[in-house]
Write a protein that holds these residues in place. Structure first.
Motif, PDB file in Angstrom:
ATOM      1  N   ASP A   1       0.953  -0.918  -0.254  1.00 12.22           N
ATOM      2  CA  ASP A   1      -0.210   0.292  -0.248  1.00 12.22           C
ATOM      3  C   ASP A   1       0.883   1.401   0.119  1.00 12.22           C
ATOM      4  O   ASP A   1       2.489   1.531  -0.152  1.00 12.22           O
ATOM      5  CB  ASP A   1      -0.673   0.112   1.025  1.00 12.22           C
ATOM      6  N   GLY A   2       0.713   3.002   0.077  1.00 11.91           N
ATOM      7  CA  GLY A   2       0.767   4.050   0.151  1.00 11.91           C
ATOM      8  C   GLY A   2       2.312   3.350   1.365  1.00 11.91           C
ATOM      9  O   GLY A   2       3.022   4.100   0.622  1.00 11.91           O
ATOM     10  N   GLY A   3       1.652   2.897   2.346  1.00 11.39           N
ATOM     11  CA  GLY A   3       2.709   2.893   3.395  1.00 11.39           C
ATOM     12  C   GLY A   3       4.397   2.145   2.976  1.00 11.39           C
ATOM     13  O   GLY A   3       5.247   1.670   3.500  1.00 11.39           O
TER      14      GLY A   3
ATOM     15  N   THR B   1      -3.826  -8.318  -6.650  1.00 11.64           N
ATOM     16  CA  THR B   1      -4.245  -9.227  -5.220  1.00 11.64           C
ATOM     17  C   THR B   1      -3.741  -8.381  -4.298  1.00 11.64           C
ATOM     18  O   THR B   1      -4.402  -8.469  -3.214  1.00 11.64           O
ATOM     19  CB  THR B   1      -4.570 -10.550  -5.462  1.00 11.64           C
ATOM     20  N   LYS B   2      -2.441  -8.043  -3.966  1.00  9.12           N
ATOM     21  CA  LYS B   2      -1.835  -7.382  -2.713  1.00  9.12           C
ATOM     22  C   LYS B   2      -2.099  -5.683  -2.725  1.00  9.12           C
ATOM     23  O   LYS B   2      -1.483  -5.289  -1.830  1.00  9.12           O
ATOM     24  CB  LYS B   2      -0.286  -8.190  -2.943  1.00  9.12           C
ATOM     25  N   PHE B   3      -2.915  -5.493  -3.863  1.00  2.42           N
ATOM     26  CA  PHE B   3      -2.738  -3.637  -3.843  1.00  2.42           C
ATOM     27  C   PHE B   3      -3.806  -3.448  -3.084  1.00  2.42           C
ATOM     28  O   PHE B   3      -4.531  -3.950  -2.227  1.00  2.42           O
ATOM     29  CB  PHE B   3      -2.589  -3.499  -5.555  1.00  2.42           C
TER      30      PHE B   3
ATOM     31  N   ILE C   1      14.135   0.278  -3.612  1.00  2.28           N
ATOM     32  CA  ILE C   1      12.982  -0.729  -3.770  1.00  2.28           C
ATOM     33  C   ILE C   1      12.058  -0.610  -5.266  1.00  2.28           C
ATOM     34  O   ILE C   1      11.847   0.006  -5.584  1.00  2.28           O
ATOM     35  CB  ILE C   1      11.558  -0.637  -2.938  1.00  2.28           C
ATOM     36  N   HIS C   2      12.289  -2.530  -5.773  1.00  2.99           N
ATOM     37  CA  HIS C   2      11.641  -1.634  -7.156  1.00  2.99           C
ATOM     38  C   HIS C   2      10.617  -2.873  -6.996  1.00  2.99           C
ATOM     39  O   HIS C   2      11.046  -3.987  -6.616  1.00  2.99           O
ATOM     40  CB  HIS C   2      13.361  -2.176  -8.270  1.00  2.99           C
ATOM     41  N   LEU C   3       9.136  -3.089  -7.296  1.00  4.83           N
ATOM     42  CA  LEU C   3       8.232  -3.679  -7.513  1.00  4.83           C
ATOM     43  C   LEU C   3       7.903  -3.950  -9.392  1.00  4.83           C
ATOM     44  O   LEU C   3       7.856  -3.174  -9.945  1.00  4.83           O
ATOM     45  CB  LEU C   3       6.596  -2.296  -7.203  1.00  4.83           C
TER      46      LEU C   3
ATOM     47  N   CYS D   1      -1.143  -2.165 -13.561  1.00  2.99           N
ATOM     48  CA  CYS D   1      -1.047  -0.329 -12.867  1.00  2.99           C
ATOM     49  C   CYS D   1      -1.353  -0.541 -11.800  1.00  2.99           C
ATOM     50  O   CYS D   1      -2.615  -0.700 -11.256  1.00  2.99           O
ATOM     51  CB  CYS D   1      -1.065   0.509 -14.013  1.00  2.99           C
ATOM     52  N   PRO D   2      -0.922  -0.077 -10.766  1.00  3.59           N
ATOM     53  CA  PRO D   2      -1.257  -0.024  -9.681  1.00  3.59           C
ATOM     54  C   PRO D   2      -2.204   1.009  -9.431  1.00  3.59           C
ATOM     55  O   PRO D   2      -2.115   1.934 -10.497  1.00  3.59           O
ATOM     56  CB  PRO D   2       0.384   0.317  -8.644  1.00  3.59           C
ATOM     57  N   THR D   3      -3.094   1.107  -8.188  1.00  6.43           N
ATOM     58  CA  THR D   3      -3.824   1.982  -8.063  1.00  6.43           C
ATOM     59  C   THR D   3      -3.190   3.457  -7.607  1.00  6.43           C
ATOM     60  O   THR D   3      -2.366   3.456  -7.666  1.00  6.43           O
ATOM     61  CB  THR D   3      -4.765   1.718  -7.285  1.00  6.43           C
TER      62      THR D   3
END
Length: 86
Positions: A8-10, A40-42, A57-59, A64-66
């Motif tokens: 999430d944003g955090g 499903t983890k977003f 960090i690299h995702l 595309c994320p929210t």
């Protein structure tokens, strides 16, 4: 390369306490960490935060994320790759 129970944003989080402690130590000792997490983890936060978003960090994900998640990743200067099949 690590998985995650939620992102999430955090930042990145993990549902299993023992795993989260190991993952957090790996991220702390690494110059760069790649996180694999599908949609499903977003926007989900699990039991323990592994790491906040940052330039180390690299995702890698499948879509595309929210908007809120994308903004957090961009502001932190973390990287993102949208993987596609084929």
């Amino acid at each position: 390369v690590l998985g995650a129970s939620g992102i999430d944003g955090g930042g990145i989080s993990e549902a299993l306490l023992a795993a989260s402690q190991v993952y957090a130590a790996i991220v702390e000792q690494s110059d760069r960490s790649v996180i694999l997490a599908d949609t499903t983890k977003f926007d989900k936060r699990a039991l323990t935060t592994i790491a906040a978003w940052g330039p180390n960090i690299h995702l890698v994900t499948d879509a595309c994320p929210t908007a809120d998640l994308a903004r957090a990743i961009e502001v932190s200067r973390a990287g993102i790759t949208i993987a596609t099949a084929g």
